[in-house]
Scaffold this active site. Structure first.
Site, PDB file in Angstrom:
ATOM      1  N   GLY A  99       1.121  -0.813  -0.157  1.00 26.08           N
ATOM      2  CA  GLY A  99       0.218  -0.565   0.046  1.00 26.08           C
ATOM      3  C   GLY A  99       0.696   1.255  -0.217  1.00 26.08           C
ATOM      4  N   HIS A 100       0.148   2.535  -0.048  1.00 26.58           N
ATOM      5  CA  HIS A 100       0.726   3.395   0.070  1.00 26.58           C
ATOM      6  C   HIS A 100       1.017   3.990   1.655  1.00 26.58           C
ATOM      7  CE1 HIS A 100      -0.857   4.824  -3.740  1.00 26.58           C
ATOM      8  NE2 HIS A 100      -0.411   3.806  -3.597  1.00 26.58           N
TER       9      HIS A 100
END
Length: 411
Positions: free
Chosen positions: A255-256
């Site tokens: 993810g980020h």
């Protein structure tokens, strides 16, 4: 006369016993006295729901919710084991009392996003003292919609529905639920107060577009802890208007990372104040903890009182990131500047590995420089062949304490 009194007393006693038994069994009518209403289970199968993975159970679920919401005792909507196909549903309050929504089985969304005529597949709104739990699964079947998502290059794209949302909900919680393969985001929180998310698992492939794990806007006094999130976007996205969020014991990746923003997109955005992110692990994410604001900003805003503490970074591209030149879709003017003021931010005891040489990136605004930013006990290593990790600073004022690696560039 004595015999008549004894008989009346006996009849009264039996009546009380029957009433108590009825309360325990949950068989007293909802129209009866609230003093007699007890716990009652509203099994969705009693309203026609079928766990065959094909029948649309939206009407049955709605009927079960409506009756439970009117119950003046302790109602529990119950979804048993099985696969329950479910079109878009909205569960509205206010309800008569505390209410639980227990999911044991799997809820299955339509494959086609157009079949859901709302921005979130399952919505709870205007409810106080709600608990959603049970160990069940919310399957958004997003893989059928992801190839049609053009939001990365089209700012006017049609947002796809998120898995589950809570709007104007207070003193409530979601726990022991798994959300998988959302069409867009997984859990959407808006205008919530005293809301808790715990023991939740969120999963989507790392290349699935815009599948944020938890998205929060205009909420206050929230707690998120012991959650495992791996998606194609932010593990947790904190938008404008949030006050006093406590996030801990998160496992994030892919993810980020955990992001504040992006901020500055809209006129008259509310401030973000009082955020704690602690005791968490980031594994293989593009960012660790990030604050991102747009340039130019639509209005002035303040971001303040943040604490990022006790965070482990494992092969994270940019573990610490303040980006006030955030520009999605590369449509921003390089000459414009953010008007969002970032102040009073603490990065304490953050360690691990960075896959990029610049492990600490603090790029603040020229017109609203960051101030009162502190680094304490940061130890980030870049194992690549291009040399040790470095820091990058622009328009920032603050100080450092303890050992800092890479060396601090804050002046």
């Amino acid at each position: 006369l004595k015999d008549k009194k004894e008989m009346a007393s006996t009849v009264l006693g039996f009546t009380l016993i029957l009433l108590i038994s009825a309360v325990a069994a949950g068989s007293v009518s909802a129209a009866g006295s609230s003093a007699l209403a007890g716990r009652k289970v509203f099994d969705v199968r009693r309203y026609g729901a079928r766990g065959d993975g094909k029948t649309d159970n939206a009407i049955a679920f709605t009927k079960a919710w409506q009756e439970a919401c009117r119950w003046k005792g302790t109602p529990r909507v119950y979804v048993p084991f099985g696969t329950f196909f479910l079109g878009g549903v909205s569960f509205s309050g206010p309800c008569q009392s505390r209410i639980s929504f227990i999911i044991k089985g799997t809820l299955l969304a339509p494959k086609e996003s157009n079949a859901i005529k709302q921005d979130t597949w399952i919505i709870f709104k205007y409810v106080d003292y709600l608990t959603v739990s049970g160990g069940g699964i919310l399957d958004g079947q997003g893989s059928y919609s992801w190839p049609r998502n053009d939001c990365q290059r089209n700012p006017n794209c049609r947002p796809l529905p998120m898995n589950i949302g809570f709007q104007f909900v207070r003193f409530s919680r979601i726990q022991h639920i798994k959300s998988i393969n959302s069409k867009m985001g997984h859990i959407n929180i808006y205008s919530a107060e005293s809301f808790e998310i715990s023991s939740v698992s969120i999963r989507a492939p790392g290349d699935s577009p815009n599948t944020d794990g938890i998205k929060i806007g205009s909420s206050k006094n929230m707690k998120i802890h012991h959650v495992d999130i791996g998606t194609g976007d932010d593990c947790i996205a904190i938008l404008a208007g949030n006050i006093n969020l406590d996030i801990s014991s998160v496992t994030c990746g892919p993810g980020h990372g955990i992001s504040v923003g992006s901020l500055g997109r809209y006129k008259d955005e509310k401030t973000v104040q009082g955020l704690t992110v602690r005791d968490s692990i980031f594994r293989g994410t593009s960012n660790g903890v990030r604050i991102k604001t747009l340039a130019p900003s639509a209005s002035r805003n303040i971001v303040s009182n943040f604490l990022f503490q006790n965070l482990q970074m494992i092969s994270v591209q940019t573990p610490i990131n303040i980006d006030q030149q955030y520009c999605p879709n590369n449509q921003c003017s390089k000459m414009s500047h953010s008007q969002v003021q970032i102040q009073n931010v603490r990065f304490i005891n953050i360690w691990g590995t960075s896959t990029s040489k610049v492990a600490v990136k603090l790029q603040c605004s020229t017109t609203a420089p960051c101030k009162d930013v502190m680094l304490f006990g940061v130890n980030l290593v870049h194992p690549g062949p291009d040399g040790p990790a470095t820091s990058l600073c622009e328009n920032i004022a603050g100080w450092t304490r303890g050992k800092i690696s890479p060396p601090s560039c804050i002046s």
